[in-house]
Design a protein around this motif. Structure first.
Motif, mmCIF file in Angstrom:
data_model
loop_
_atom_site.group_PDB
_atom_site.id
_atom_site.type_symbol
_atom_site.label_atom_id
_atom_site.label_comp_id
_atom_site.label_asym_id
_atom_site.label_seq_id
_atom_site.Cartn_x
_atom_site.Cartn_y
_atom_site.Cartn_z
ATOM 1 N N GLY A 36 0.799 -1.225 0.000
ATOM 2 C CA GLY A 36 0.000 0.000 0.000
ATOM 3 C C GLY A 36 0.824 1.263 0.000
ATOM 4 N N ASP A 39 3.037 4.175 -1.342
ATOM 5 C CA ASP A 39 3.001 4.719 -2.704
ATOM 6 C C ASP A 39 4.050 5.783 -2.976
ATOM 7 O OD1 ASP A 39 2.050 6.815 -1.182
ATOM 8 O OD2 ASP A 39 0.046 6.852 -2.081
ATOM 9 N N TRP A 40 5.024 5.938 -2.089
ATOM 10 C CA TRP A 40 6.003 7.006 -2.293
ATOM 11 C C TRP A 40 7.162 6.597 -3.196
ATOM 12 C CZ3 TRP A 40 10.868 6.239 0.148
ATOM 13 C CH2 TRP A 40 10.909 5.240 1.137
ATOM 14 N N ASP A 70 7.931 3.279 -6.441
ATOM 15 C CA ASP A 70 7.301 2.235 -7.248
ATOM 16 C C ASP A 70 7.707 0.868 -6.690
ATOM 17 O OD1 ASP A 70 5.952 0.865 -9.199
ATOM 18 O OD2 ASP A 70 7.509 1.139 -10.734
#
Length: 220
Positions: A195, A197-198, A200
């Motif tokens: 989860g 998302d900062w 890839d």
């Protein structure tokens, strides 16, 4: 090494091996990566949380006898009753009061007593004592962790984005950490949970525990 919240004991072998002679952990915690690969390499571990920083400073300079002489506790024993202990010894044993703690405890839980957690921790620590005296340990903001060497292996295990409230030291600068990770020269390994998302991130492993399951993801 001692048990610590977010430790990598079950998955550390799944991360890429270091490519360079210098290993840097800007968010060291129990420094599982450095402990696995850093006994014959230069190592720089860093942690802002004072108990963790002080434990590593102590471990780097202590002897096996210092470890073995620490008391064995029974279920319900309270560390505060052991007046002979120094603060850092109390911090170290405090993480043995249970497994995966985010801060040192005082009373040995039934679970930790049943699994003989203090003795288990001593046994894990013994092989590294005397072999990490060359390590550097600091307590700095991650942005200050820079090296003059042209390349290094960075193992970045920062507070997980979706569990950041579970850590003692507040952290929310994931944009700054993304920039830091992408600007390092050499090999960069970033740990996270599903989860996040900062960066890839890609799937690494599903960890199945007795109480919960979690998915480890990684960016390199």
């Amino acid at each position: 090494m001692f048990s610590y919240f977010g430790g990598k004991s079950k998955v550390i072998h799944l991360y890429p091996q270091p490519k360079h002679d210098l290993i840097i952990e800007p968010f060291a915690g129990s420094a599982r990566y450095a402990c696995k690969y850093g006994l014959d390499r230069d190592v720089w571990i860093n942690d802002l949380y004072e108990p963790v920083y002080r434990i590593w400073k102590w471990l780097i300079g202590c002897s096996i006898n210092d470890i073995l002489s620490l008391p064995e506790l029974k279920k319900g024993d309270d560390l505060r009753d052991y007046k002979q202990l120094s603060d850092v010894e109390r911090y170290f044993l405090g993480f043995c009061m249970g497994r995966g703690r985010n801060s040192p405890g005082n009373i040995l839980t039934g679970w930790a007593a049943r699994d003989n957690e203090i003795q288990r921790t001593k046994n894990r620590i013994k092989p590294i004592i005397g072999n990490i005296s060359h390590w550097r340990v600091t307590s700095l903001d991650f942005r200050q962790i820079k090296t003059m060497k042209p390349v290094a292996t960075y193992f970045i295990d920062a507070p997980y984005q979706n569990r950041k409230s579970d850590y003692i030291i507040p952290f929310d600068d994931y944009s700054g950490l993304r920039q830091y990770a992408k600007s390092r020269k050499g090999q960069v390994i970033v740990c996270e949970g599903f989860g996040a998302d900062w960066l890839d991130f890609r799937f690494l492993h599903e960890v199945r525990g007795q109480r919960r399951q979690s998915i480890e993801v990684m960016w390199t």
